[in-house]
Scaffold this motif. Structure first.
Motif, PDB file in Angstrom:
ATOM      1  N   GLY A  11      23.146  51.315  36.246  1.00 44.96           N
ATOM      2  CA  GLY A  11      22.914  51.193  37.616  1.00 44.96           C
ATOM      3  C   GLY A  11      22.345  49.845  37.796  1.00 44.96           C
ATOM      4  N   GLU A  12      22.236  48.908  37.119  1.00 40.40           N
ATOM      5  CA  GLU A  12      21.831  47.457  37.353  1.00 40.40           C
ATOM      6  C   GLU A  12      22.850  46.391  37.040  1.00 40.40           C
ATOM      7  N   PHE A  13      24.039  46.896  37.105  1.00 36.41           N
ATOM      8  CA  PHE A  13      25.333  45.965  36.433  1.00 36.41           C
ATOM      9  C   PHE A  13      26.268  45.787  37.556  1.00 36.41           C
ATOM     10  N   PHE A  14      26.470  44.718  38.146  1.00 40.47           N
ATOM     11  CA  PHE A  14      27.466  44.725  39.082  1.00 40.47           C
ATOM     12  C   PHE A  14      28.462  43.513  39.191  1.00 40.47           C
ATOM     13  N   VAL A  15      29.800  43.788  38.744  1.00 41.73           N
ATOM     14  CA  VAL A  15      30.899  43.004  38.156  1.00 41.73           C
ATOM     15  C   VAL A  15      31.927  43.507  38.723  1.00 41.73           C
ATOM     16  N   ARG A  16      32.627  42.541  39.688  1.00 45.79           N
ATOM     17  CA  ARG A  16      33.905  42.956  40.569  1.00 45.79           C
ATOM     18  C   ARG A  16      35.028  42.148  39.738  1.00 45.79           C
ATOM     19  N   VAL A  17      36.078  42.895  39.362  1.00 48.33           N
ATOM     20  CA  VAL A  17      37.282  42.354  38.724  1.00 48.33           C
ATOM     21  C   VAL A  17      38.456  42.771  39.943  1.00 48.33           C
ATOM     22  N   HIS A  18      39.301  41.530  40.102  1.00 48.88           N
ATOM     23  CA  HIS A  18      40.432  41.506  40.656  1.00 48.88           C
ATOM     24  C   HIS A  18      41.708  40.879  40.068  1.00 48.88           C
ATOM     25  N   LYS A  19      42.576  41.919  39.961  1.00 46.81           N
ATOM     26  CA  LYS A  19      43.769  41.481  39.332  1.00 46.81           C
ATOM     27  C   LYS A  19      45.098  41.399  40.199  1.00 46.81           C
ATOM     28  N   LYS A  20      45.975  40.381  40.088  1.00 47.69           N
ATOM     29  CA  LYS A  20      46.919  40.401  41.029  1.00 47.69           C
ATOM     30  C   LYS A  20      48.237  39.373  40.137  1.00 47.69           C
ATOM     31  N   GLY A  21      49.356  40.166  40.418  1.00 42.66           N
ATOM     32  CA  GLY A  21      50.707  39.762  39.859  1.00 42.66           C
ATOM     33  C   GLY A  21      50.884  40.709  38.497  1.00 42.66           C
ATOM     34  N   ARG A  22      52.050  40.279  38.206  1.00 45.40           N
ATOM     35  CA  ARG A  22      52.948  41.115  36.893  1.00 45.40           C
ATOM     36  C   ARG A  22      52.569  40.233  35.867  1.00 45.40           C
ATOM     37  N   LEU A  23      51.398  41.123  34.925  1.00 47.26           N
ATOM     38  CA  LEU A  23      50.806  40.424  33.836  1.00 47.26           C
ATOM     39  C   LEU A  23      51.759  40.829  32.701  1.00 47.26           C
ATOM     40  N   LYS A  24      52.621  41.815  32.672  1.00 48.59           N
ATOM     41  CA  LYS A  24      53.184  42.272  31.443  1.00 48.59           C
ATOM     42  C   LYS A  24      54.352  41.360  30.974  1.00 48.59           C
ATOM     43  N   GLY A  25      54.485  40.823  29.440  1.00 48.39           N
ATOM     44  CA  GLY A  25      55.321  40.234  29.316  1.00 48.39           C
ATOM     45  C   GLY A  25      54.981  38.539  29.236  1.00 48.39           C
ATOM     46  N   ARG A  26      53.550  38.390  29.205  1.00 43.13           N
ATOM     47  CA  ARG A  26      53.203  37.004  28.965  1.00 43.13           C
ATOM     48  C   ARG A  26      52.003  37.098  28.117  1.00 43.13           C
ATOM     49  N   GLU A  27      52.114  35.712  27.396  1.00 44.38           N
ATOM     50  CA  GLU A  27      51.197  35.404  26.062  1.00 44.38           C
ATOM     51  C   GLU A  27      50.261  34.599  26.428  1.00 44.38           C
ATOM     52  N   ILE A  28      49.251  34.856  25.570  1.00 48.94           N
ATOM     53  CA  ILE A  28      47.954  33.830  25.812  1.00 48.94           C
ATOM     54  C   ILE A  28      47.119  33.642  24.396  1.00 48.94           C
ATOM     55  N   ILE A  29      46.322  32.794  24.215  1.00 50.64           N
ATOM     56  CA  ILE A  29      45.784  32.550  22.998  1.00 50.64           C
ATOM     57  C   ILE A  29      44.789  33.596  23.094  1.00 50.64           C
ATOM     58  N   LYS A  34      24.169  43.044  46.317  1.00 54.52           N
ATOM     59  CA  LYS A  34      24.486  42.310  47.291  1.00 54.52           C
ATOM     60  C   LYS A  34      25.234  41.027  46.875  1.00 54.52           C
ATOM     61  N   ASN A  35      25.253  40.794  45.676  1.00 53.21           N
ATOM     62  CA  ASN A  35      25.764  39.416  45.222  1.00 53.21           C
ATOM     63  C   ASN A  35      26.402  39.576  44.015  1.00 53.21           C
ATOM     64  N   PRO A  36      27.378  40.334  43.708  1.00 51.85           N
ATOM     65  CA  PRO A  36      27.855  40.689  42.319  1.00 51.85           C
ATOM     66  C   PRO A  36      28.496  39.466  41.779  1.00 51.85           C
ATOM     67  N   ALA A  37      28.630  39.582  40.390  1.00 51.07           N
ATOM     68  CA  ALA A  37      29.560  38.516  39.800  1.00 51.07           C
ATOM     69  C   ALA A  37      31.166  39.213  39.864  1.00 51.07           C
ATOM     70  N   ARG A  38      31.972  37.823  40.150  1.00 52.41           N
ATOM     71  CA  ARG A  38      33.150  37.982  40.466  1.00 52.41           C
ATOM     72  C   ARG A  38      34.187  37.551  39.411  1.00 52.41           C
ATOM     73  N   ILE A  39      35.198  38.464  39.052  1.00 55.16           N
ATOM     74  CA  ILE A  39      36.209  37.991  38.023  1.00 55.16           C
ATOM     75  C   ILE A  39      37.817  37.893  38.909  1.00 55.16           C
ATOM     76  N   ALA A  81      35.879  33.121  37.291  1.00 54.75           N
ATOM     77  CA  ALA A  81      34.588  33.885  37.026  1.00 54.75           C
ATOM     78  C   ALA A  81      33.425  33.080  37.715  1.00 54.75           C
ATOM     79  N   SER A  82      33.034  33.872  38.455  1.00 56.49           N
ATOM     80  CA  SER A  82      31.758  33.456  39.529  1.00 56.49           C
ATOM     81  C   SER A  82      30.534  34.412  39.409  1.00 56.49           C
ATOM     82  N   ASN A  83      29.433  33.698  39.176  1.00 60.24           N
ATOM     83  CA  ASN A  83      28.212  34.648  39.261  1.00 60.24           C
ATOM     84  C   ASN A  83      26.987  33.746  39.709  1.00 60.24           C
ATOM     85  N   LYS A  84      26.027  34.470  40.020  1.00 59.92           N
ATOM     86  CA  LYS A  84      24.572  34.144  40.400  1.00 59.92           C
ATOM     87  C   LYS A  84      23.904  33.902  39.190  1.00 59.92           C
TER      88      LYS A  84
END
Length: 351
Positions: free
Chosen positions: A243-261, A282-287, A300-303
């Motif tokens: 009830g005291e944790f506000f994080v918004r996650v936004h994903k866009k694009g085709r992520l399958k088939g990609r690699e990362i460390i 009113k001012n959640p963290a955003r990813i 990643a942006s946060n207050k």
């Protein structure tokens, strides 16, 4: 660390823990406890803690094959012995020798309360054993592998192997943060014996398993797997602050088939969870995570908190930047904007 220093650290830790418990009891219930029984009961519980870590778990995990089964059986037996000792102490210290006459005033509540107490110290002991075992294993493996690589030759192949070892060490250095940042929640949840505790332990186990796994031959892992564990870390943190944790996650694009460390995105999210003010609805963290063709943008942006709960050493960010440089060379950029009230980090990688 020398033996004397270890003793001082452990003594100080127990003094802090006992002071916290006694202070809490004094404030909430104002119960007066005489020193002698207090010393005896804490001696029993602390003995349970060290016996479980240094004898029982060491035997089960280092000298037997069915480690988890043997450990579980031994812990059950250990708690049964603990209950018996606790019962005898209760009768002796209260002056009632009912055990001699065969009258056993043992209720379900009595067993439940003492299992609670013994189980909590056993749980702390398991966390202590796990941290100690992982740290030793990781440090020993790093020193041995690095020493072998530096002794072979100075050709290009050796330099590439050294970079791989350094990356593995830096990657493993992150894993204790995932454990330590979650132990406070799991410790409190153990007392409640709630469903949330089980879910929290499972999420933590998955994160630890992921943080210690080996990447493929290219030193990378599927991007969806990294994102899955990133969201797992966010969910684990959300369980600590319902009830005291506000994080918004936004994903866009085709992520399958990609690699990362491994742990690249998780480290940046962990930094946000540690130092960000995530309780402002009113001012959640955003990813933001977007993939366009071969270009991955993570932001990643946060207050910022007025007062940080953790020291700002920057070790995690330095480690991930070194790993990015080792793997991607000129194919990445990382921009940090540290303003008065907000903190934003933007990672741009050509996959």
């Amino acid at each position: 660390m020398t033996l004397k220093k270890k003793l001082l650290v452990h003594t100080f830790a127990w003094l802090v823990y006992i002071s916290y418990e006694l202070g809490f009891v004094a404030i909430t219930s104002r119960i007066h406890i005489t020193p002698a029984p207090l010393l005896i009961y804490y001696a029993l519980n602390i003995s349970l803690f060290y016996f479980n870590a240094h004898v029982l778990l060491s035997f089960a995990f280092l000298k037997t094959r069915r480690r988890y089964l043997n450990a579980a059986c031994l812990i059950i037996l250990e708690l049964a012995v603990y209950l018996a000792i606790k019962y005898v102490l209760d009768n002796v210290l209260t002056g009632h020798y009912l055990i001699v006459s065969g009258r056993l005033p043992v209720s379900h509540l009595y067993i439940y309360e003492n299992l609670y107490r013994g189980g909590s110290f056993t749980g702390l002991s398991i966390a202590y054993f796990s941290t100690r075992y992982m740290s030793r294993f990781r440090e020993k493996a790093y020193q041995e592998e690095t020493g072998k690589l530096r002794a072979i030759t100075r050709n290009l192949e050796l330099e590439n192997q050294i970079i791989s070892v350094e990356n593995a060490y830096l990657q493993n250095q992150i894993s204790p943060h995932l454990l330590f940042n979650s132990l406070s929640f799991i410790h409190s949840a153990v007392y409640k014996l709630s469903d949330a505790a089980g879910k929290g332990i499972m999420r933590l186990a998955e994160l630890m398993r992921y943080s210690l796994l080996s990447a493929n031959g290219n030193g990378t892992i599927p991007l969806p797997r990294e994102i899955e564990q990133m969201e797992n870390l966010i969910a684990l943190c959300a369980m600590r602050f319902p009830g005291e944790f506000f994080v918004r996650v936004h994903k866009k694009g085709r992520l399958k088939g990609r690699e990362i460390i491994p742990l690249a995105l998780i480290t940046l999210v962990e930094n946000m969870l540690k130092h960000g003010d995530l309780g402002d609805k009113k001012n959640p963290a955003r990813i933001r995570l977007e993939l366009t063709e071969n270009r991955l943008v993570f932001e990643a942006s946060n207050k910022k908190r007025p007062v940080s709960l953790y020291p700002s050493g920057g070790l995690g960010l330095k480690n991930i930047e070194k790993r990015l440089q080792n793997h991607y060379r000129e194919r990445y950029s990382m921009l940090i904007r540290d303003e008065n009230e907000h903190f934003t980090i933007t990672l741009n990688i050509s996959l």
